[in-house]
Write a protein that holds these residues in place. Structure first.
Motif, PDB file in Angstrom:
ATOM      1  N   ASP A  96      12.794 -11.832   2.531  1.00 57.16           N
ATOM      2  CA  ASP A  96      11.091 -10.876   1.652  1.00 57.16           C
ATOM      3  C   ASP A  96      10.670  -9.998   3.733  1.00 57.16           C
ATOM      4  O   ASP A  96      11.558 -10.080   4.528  1.00 57.16           O
ATOM      5  N   ASP A  97      10.614  -8.863   3.560  1.00 54.00           N
ATOM      6  CA  ASP A  97      10.345  -8.181   4.327  1.00 54.00           C
ATOM      7  C   ASP A  97       8.735  -7.614   5.648  1.00 54.00           C
ATOM      8  O   ASP A  97       9.373  -8.437   6.144  1.00 54.00           O
ATOM      9  N   GLY A 102       0.566 -14.407   2.097  1.00 50.87           N
ATOM     10  CA  GLY A 102       1.369 -16.093   1.522  1.00 50.87           C
ATOM     11  C   GLY A 102       1.890 -15.795  -0.469  1.00 50.87           C
ATOM     12  O   GLY A 102       2.702 -16.496  -0.725  1.00 50.87           O
ATOM     13  N   ARG A 103       0.853 -15.005  -1.067  1.00 57.65           N
ATOM     14  CA  ARG A 103       0.850 -14.880  -2.359  1.00 57.65           C
ATOM     15  C   ARG A 103       2.327 -14.109  -3.578  1.00 57.65           C
ATOM     16  O   ARG A 103       2.737 -14.743  -4.374  1.00 57.65           O
ATOM     17  N   ASP A 128       5.814 -10.647  10.236  1.00 58.39           N
ATOM     18  CA  ASP A 128       4.740 -11.573  10.210  1.00 58.39           C
ATOM     19  C   ASP A 128       3.487 -11.238  10.484  1.00 58.39           C
ATOM     20  O   ASP A 128       2.731 -10.776  11.730  1.00 58.39           O
ATOM     21  N   ILE A 129       2.454 -10.501   9.299  1.00 67.18           N
ATOM     22  CA  ILE A 129       1.483 -10.830   9.867  1.00 67.18           C
ATOM     23  C   ILE A 129       0.002 -11.822  10.155  1.00 67.18           C
ATOM     24  O   ILE A 129      -0.875 -11.693  11.005  1.00 67.18           O
ATOM     25  N   GLY A 130       0.255 -12.365   9.260  1.00 66.58           N
ATOM     26  CA  GLY A 130      -0.171 -13.884   9.397  1.00 66.58           C
ATOM     27  C   GLY A 130      -1.914 -13.301   8.878  1.00 66.58           C
ATOM     28  O   GLY A 130      -2.874 -14.789   9.391  1.00 66.58           O
ATOM     29  N   ILE A 136       1.964 -20.758   3.386  1.00 64.19           N
ATOM     30  CA  ILE A 136       3.225 -20.764   3.719  1.00 64.19           C
ATOM     31  C   ILE A 136       3.728 -20.064   4.892  1.00 64.19           C
ATOM     32  O   ILE A 136       2.862 -19.256   5.491  1.00 64.19           O
ATOM     33  N   GLN A 137       4.429 -20.991   5.665  1.00 62.40           N
ATOM     34  CA  GLN A 137       5.162 -20.618   6.654  1.00 62.40           C
ATOM     35  C   GLN A 137       6.499 -20.272   6.721  1.00 62.40           C
ATOM     36  O   GLN A 137       7.382 -20.455   6.046  1.00 62.40           O
TER      37      GLN A 137
END
Length: 170
Positions: A96-97, A102-103, A128-130, A136-137
């Motif tokens: 994914d971009d 995490g949805r 990763d915007i966090g 989910i990681q």
């Protein structure tokens, strides 16, 4: 208001190297690469070439698997998912971009499991915007970004592939 698109070729090169090392460490051969529409597919297409994978690329449109589908309705550009080979007992690289809450990844996993039970799923994200809402990681990430609450990120492409940081403030 937005910034000019930033090129991301260097991050895709980095992801390719890290994926190759990851696969070698785990002795995984012939993984199935699956991109999440639309930005994840654009990145997966480039990774498919860099990794010289022979299997056709899989593509997911997770619109019908979203947990907010009843609130947002059907997006007018829903496209069919395409998994050209079986997922059962396959090692999957899910691309994914951007990962934020995490949805999207949860929805993608639900759809993948409707096709079969994979041996493993490795999550690869460019950014990763966090701002997680679910635990989910990503296994491999190109870059971690810290954005202000009013900022959003948008992948532009597919050619050239770039990144814009959008601000709701004008």
């Amino acid at each position: 208001m937005s910034s000019a698109p930033m090129p991301i070729d260097g991050l895709i090169d980095k992801l390719g190297i890290e994926i190759q090392c990851y696969l070698e460490e785990r002795a995984i051969t012939a993984p199935l690469l699956i991109g999440i529409r639309s930005g994840g597919v654009w990145i997966a297409e480039r990774l498919q070439q860099k990794l010289a994978l022979e299997e056709p690329l899989g593509m997911l449109d997770i619109s019908f698997y979203r947990d907010d589908f009843s609130r947002i309705g059907l997006h007018p550009r829903v496209q069919p998912s395409s998994l050209p080979v079986h997922c059962e007992d396959r090692h999957i690289i899910l691309v994914d971009d951007v990962i934020m809450s995490g949805r999207t990844i949860r929805a993608a996993l639900n759809e993948i499991f409707d096709y079969g039970r994979p041996a493993s799923v490795t999550l690869v994200c460019l950014y990763d915007i966090g701002r997680r809402e679910l635990p989910i990681q990503p296994d491999i990430v190109g870059q971690h970004l810290s954005l202000e609450p009013e900022q959003q990120i948008k992948l532009t492409g597919p050619d050239p592939l770039g990144l814009e940081i959008l601000s709701k403030a004008s």
